[in-house]
Design a protein around this motif. Structure first.
Motif, short mmCIF file in Angstrom:
data_model
loop_
_atom_site.label_atom_id
_atom_site.label_comp_id
_atom_site.label_asym_id
_atom_site.label_seq_id
_atom_site.Cartn_x
_atom_site.Cartn_y
_atom_site.Cartn_z
N PRO A 242 28.24 41.54 43.06
CA PRO A 242 28.23 42.24 44.34
C PRO A 242 27.22 41.67 45.34
O PRO A 242 26.76 42.37 46.22
CB PRO A 242 27.85 43.67 43.94
N SER A 243 26.89 40.40 45.19
CA SER A 243 25.92 39.78 46.10
C SER A 243 26.48 38.44 46.57
O SER A 243 27.41 37.91 45.98
CB SER A 243 24.60 39.56 45.35
N PHE A 244 25.89 37.92 47.65
CA PHE A 244 26.41 36.67 48.21
C PHE A 244 25.57 35.48 47.79
O PHE A 244 25.02 34.77 48.63
CB PHE A 244 26.46 36.76 49.73
N GLY A 245 25.47 35.22 46.51
CA GLY A 245 24.72 34.06 46.04
C GLY A 245 25.64 32.87 45.84
O GLY A 245 26.80 32.86 46.28
N LEU A 246 25.12 31.88 45.12
CA LEU A 246 25.90 30.65 44.88
C LEU A 246 27.13 30.90 44.04
O LEU A 246 28.15 30.21 44.19
CB LEU A 246 25.01 29.62 44.17
N LEU A 247 27.06 31.89 43.13
CA LEU A 247 28.23 32.18 42.29
C LEU A 247 29.37 32.71 43.14
O LEU A 247 30.52 32.28 43.01
CB LEU A 247 27.88 33.21 41.21
N THR A 248 29.05 33.63 44.04
CA THR A 248 30.09 34.18 44.92
C THR A 248 30.62 33.10 45.85
O THR A 248 31.83 32.99 46.06
CB THR A 248 29.52 35.36 45.74
N LEU A 249 29.72 32.29 46.38
CA LEU A 249 30.14 31.21 47.27
C LEU A 249 31.10 30.26 46.53
O LEU A 249 32.16 29.89 47.04
CB LEU A 249 28.92 30.45 47.78
N ASN A 250 30.73 29.88 45.30
CA ASN A 250 31.60 29.04 44.50
C ASN A 250 32.97 29.68 44.31
O ASN A 250 34.00 29.01 44.40
CB ASN A 250 30.98 28.80 43.11
N SER A 251 32.99 30.99 44.07
CA SER A 251 34.25 31.69 43.83
C SER A 251 35.11 31.69 45.09
O SER A 251 36.31 31.46 45.03
CB SER A 251 33.98 33.14 43.41
N LEU A 252 34.48 31.96 46.23
CA LEU A 252 35.25 32.04 47.48
C LEU A 252 35.79 30.66 47.89
O LEU A 252 36.86 30.56 48.48
CB LEU A 252 34.38 32.62 48.61
N ILE A 253 35.07 29.62 47.54
CA ILE A 253 35.53 28.28 47.88
C ILE A 253 36.63 27.83 46.92
O ILE A 253 37.54 27.09 47.29
CB ILE A 253 34.33 27.30 47.89
N ALA A 254 36.59 28.36 45.68
CA ALA A 254 37.61 27.98 44.69
C ALA A 254 38.90 28.78 44.86
O ALA A 254 39.91 28.47 44.24
CB ALA A 254 37.05 28.19 43.28
N SER A 255 38.89 29.83 45.71
CA SER A 255 39.99 30.78 45.75
C SER A 255 40.98 30.51 46.87
O SER A 255 40.64 29.90 47.88
CB SER A 255 39.44 32.20 45.94
N GLU A 256 42.21 31.02 46.66
CA GLU A 256 43.19 31.00 47.74
C GLU A 256 43.10 32.28 48.56
O GLU A 256 43.38 32.28 49.75
CB GLU A 256 44.60 30.85 47.16
N SER A 257 42.75 33.37 47.91
CA SER A 257 42.63 34.63 48.65
C SER A 257 41.67 35.58 47.95
O SER A 257 41.33 35.39 46.78
CB SER A 257 44.00 35.28 48.83
N VAL A 258 41.28 36.59 48.71
CA VAL A 258 40.26 37.51 48.23
C VAL A 258 40.79 38.93 48.20
O VAL A 258 41.34 39.42 49.19
CB VAL A 258 39.03 37.50 49.18
N LEU A 259 40.64 39.60 47.06
CA LEU A 259 40.99 41.01 46.94
C LEU A 259 39.68 41.79 46.95
O LEU A 259 38.81 41.55 46.12
CB LEU A 259 41.76 41.22 45.63
N VAL A 260 39.55 42.69 47.90
CA VAL A 260 38.26 43.37 48.10
C VAL A 260 38.34 44.85 47.72
O VAL A 260 38.96 45.63 48.42
CB VAL A 260 37.84 43.28 49.59
N PRO A 261 37.71 45.22 46.61
CA PRO A 261 37.65 46.65 46.29
C PRO A 261 36.56 47.30 47.14
O PRO A 261 35.47 46.75 47.28
CB PRO A 261 37.24 46.68 44.81
N VAL A 262 36.89 48.44 47.74
CA VAL A 262 35.92 49.13 48.59
C VAL A 262 35.80 50.59 48.14
O VAL A 262 36.80 51.31 48.11
CB VAL A 262 36.36 49.13 50.07
N GLN A 263 34.59 50.99 47.81
CA GLN A 263 34.37 52.40 47.48
C GLN A 263 34.52 53.23 48.75
O GLN A 263 34.09 52.80 49.82
CB GLN A 263 32.96 52.61 46.94
N CYS A 264 35.11 54.40 48.60
CA CYS A 264 35.30 55.25 49.78
C CYS A 264 34.01 55.98 50.10
O CYS A 264 33.91 57.22 50.02
CB CYS A 264 36.45 56.23 49.54
#
Ligand SMILES: Nc1ncnc2c1ncn2[C@@H]1O[C@H](COP(=O)(O)OP(=O)(O)OP(=O)(O)O)[C@@H](O)[C@H]1O
Ligand SMILES: [Mg+2]
Length: 170
Positions: free
Chosen positions: A41-63
Motif C-alpha cells: 500500500p505504498s509507492f516504493g520501488l516495488l510498486t513502481l516495478n509492478s506498475l511498469i510491468a503491468s498492462e493495467s491496474v485494478l484498484v481496490p478502494v475502501q469505502c
C-alpha cells in the motif's frame, strides 16, 4: 521481510531498477492469460516495478474517507508513469470494498467514487464481511472456507465481471 529485502536490493542496483520486474516477466508473459501482481500500500520501488510491468491496474478502494484521498494520489501517479516508463498503462477498474450499507459514510464514498469514475467502477461491490477476515486463519481461501458467504459471493461475481470485461481478449 523478503519484500523488504527485495526493495533494498533494488535500491542498490545501479541501472534498470524500475524495469527489473518487467524484464523478468517478459519471457514468461505469453504463457498466462492473467498475471496478478499484489502491491504493497505504498509507492516504493516495488510498486513502481509492478506498475511498469503491468498492462493495467485494478484498484481496490475502501469505502472510507481517506481512501478517496489515496485514490486521487494514485491517479496522479498513474499519469506520471504513463508520461514516462509505461505509456500504455491502463486503469482496469476500481473496486469498492469493505462496503457497509448501514453506514452513511460508506454509502456516500461509494456514490462519490461512482459519480467521478463512472464506468471505471465495477458493478460488483465487496461488502464488509467477517468471513473474509476469518478464512486466512483457517489457512483456506474464502471460496473453500465459506463459499456461500456474501463476501465470497461478491468476489466470485467480481471474477466473472473481470472476465466479461476482458472477453475480447480470448
Ligand atoms: N471485505 C472485507 N470484510 C472484512 N474484512 C476484510 C475484508 N477485506 C479484507 N478484510 C480483512 O482486512 C485485513 C486486510 O485485508 P487485505 O490483506 O486484503 O488488505 P490489504 O490492503 O491488501 O493489506 P496489506 O496492505 O497488508 O496488503 C485482513 O485482515 C482481511 O482479512
Ligand atoms: Mg495486500
Amino acid at each position: 521481510m523478503d519484500l523488504f529485502a527485495a526493495e533494498i536490493e533494488l535500491l542498490e542496483k545501479s541501472e534498470d531498477r524500475e524495469l527489473t520486474l518487467r524484464n523478468l516477466l517478459y519471457p514468461i508473459k505469453s504463457e498466462f492469460r492473467f498475471i496478478f501482481i499484489d502491491c504493497p500500500p505504498s509507492f516504493g520501488l516495488l510498486t513502481l516495478n509492478s506498475l511498469i510491468a503491468s498492462e493495467s491496474v485494478l484498484v481496490p478502494v475502501q469505502c472510507e474517507y481517506f481512501a478517496m484521498e489515496g485514490l486521487s494520489l494514485l491517479i496522479k501517479l498513474l499519469w506520471r508513469i504513463r508520461g514516462g516508463f509505461n505509456e500504455t498503462l491502463d486503469m482496469e477498474g476500481i473496486l469498492l470494498t469493505m462496503f457497509n450499507r448501514h453506514i452513511a459514510l460508506s454509502r456516500q464514498v461509494a456514490d462519490d467514487i461512482r459519480r467521478i469514475f463512472r464506468s471505471k467502477v465495477y458493478d460488483t461491490v465487496i461488502p464488509r464481511n467477517i468471513i473474509l477476515a476469518e478464512s486466512p486463519s483457517y489457512g483456506k481461501p474464502a471460496v473453500i472456507y465459506a463459499p456461500n458467504a456474501p463476501g465470497t459471493q461478491a468476489y466470485i461475481a467480481l471474477a466473472k465481471e473481470v472476465l466479461n470485461d476482458n472477453s475480447l481478449l480470448f
